[in-house]
Design an enzyme around this catalytic site. Sequence first.
Site, PDB file in Angstrom:
ATOM      1  N   ARG A 174       2.750  -7.968 -21.571  1.00 37.96           N
ATOM      2  CA  ARG A 174       2.128  -7.856 -22.894  1.00 37.96           C
ATOM      3  C   ARG A 174       2.744  -6.721 -23.703  1.00 37.96           C
ATOM      4  NH1 ARG A 174      -2.143  -4.712 -24.012  1.00 37.96           N
ATOM      5  NH2 ARG A 174      -3.284  -6.424 -24.981  1.00 37.96           N
ATOM      6  N   GLU A 226      -0.836  -9.067   7.916  1.00 42.49           N
ATOM      7  CA  GLU A 226      -0.891  -7.628   8.213  1.00 42.49           C
ATOM      8  C   GLU A 226       0.270  -6.867   7.575  1.00 42.49           C
ATOM      9  OE1 GLU A 226      -3.406  -6.001   9.804  1.00 42.49           O
ATOM     10  OE2 GLU A 226      -4.342  -7.964   9.564  1.00 42.49           O
ATOM     11  N   PRO A 247       0.774  -1.239   0.000  1.00 41.28           N
ATOM     12  CA  PRO A 247       0.000   0.000   0.000  1.00 41.28           C
ATOM     13  C   PRO A 247       0.809   1.295   0.000  1.00 41.28           C
ATOM     14  CG  PRO A 247      -0.002  -0.967   2.188  1.00 41.28           C
ATOM     15  CD  PRO A 247       0.645  -1.965   1.276  1.00 41.28           C
ATOM     16  N   ASP A 289      -4.479   0.230 -27.232  1.00 42.49           N
ATOM     17  CA  ASP A 289      -5.142  -0.064 -25.964  1.00 42.49           C
ATOM     18  C   ASP A 289      -5.533   1.214 -25.228  1.00 42.49           C
ATOM     19  OD1 ASP A 289      -4.956  -2.769 -26.193  1.00 42.49           O
ATOM     20  OD2 ASP A 289      -3.171  -2.968 -24.949  1.00 42.49           O
TER      21      ASP A 289
END
Length: 258
Positions: A150, A113, A86, A165
């Site tokens: 990709r 955690e 995070p 894309d």
Amino acid sequence: MRIDILTLFPEVFDFFNHSILGKAKEKNLLEINAVNIRDYSLNKHKKVDDYPYGGGAGMVMAPQPTIDAIKAVKKNNPGKVIFLGPRGKTFNQEEGKRLAKEENLIFLCGHYEGIDERIYNYIDEEISLGDFVLTGGESAAIPIIDAIVRLVPGILKNEESYKDDSFYNGLLEYPQYTRPIDYEGDKVPDVLISGHHENIRKWRRLQSLLITKERRKDLFDEVELTKEDKKLLKEHYSVHKAQCIVHSEKEDFSCDEN
């Protein structure tokens, strides 16, 4: 490209044995290895986590098995160690293009955690999939790795496949159609079956601009419009305005003034 994934659940990455990436692996264009961190635990029960110092809910990934796993993989893979957590910068297409230039990468999937803070000494960068919580880094690793590989030359048959894309050039992708031409009265736009490649190119560019402006104004505002873009938009809105006038005369007030 070689990618090693340090994980507690290596079976999750069977995903990469299928479809386009599976074929790329068969052709030796891509190597992806899922490494089980538990294999490096010195605990007789292969335990990889422990309670946090200071108290608190949950468990924390311990330094010994995780760091030993990183060191072992580093012997054959000199790439950056990327932790999926995070604190990292949110992943996007630009990050995908940057990492696709690397020959080797190592991904560390967190769990519980989080990881013992000392593991960060062996991490080169941290990447987040977004501002939400997942049960483990594996869920983030699959889309991030998929988005990166990709873009590696040779993985896709046609380079244009990813250049068109969504997000590659800052815009959302234009609408796509296939057979039949007419499905329940809903027809493929005439320009796409005209055979006029330049008109098709302009139509697709205009549609990308319009869709992005409508659905992702934040992306549209960041795009540096070319002279052609401005001309296409001006012509579109001129025609659109004229159509609005006609509709108003017919008491059709559903016309979008934007």
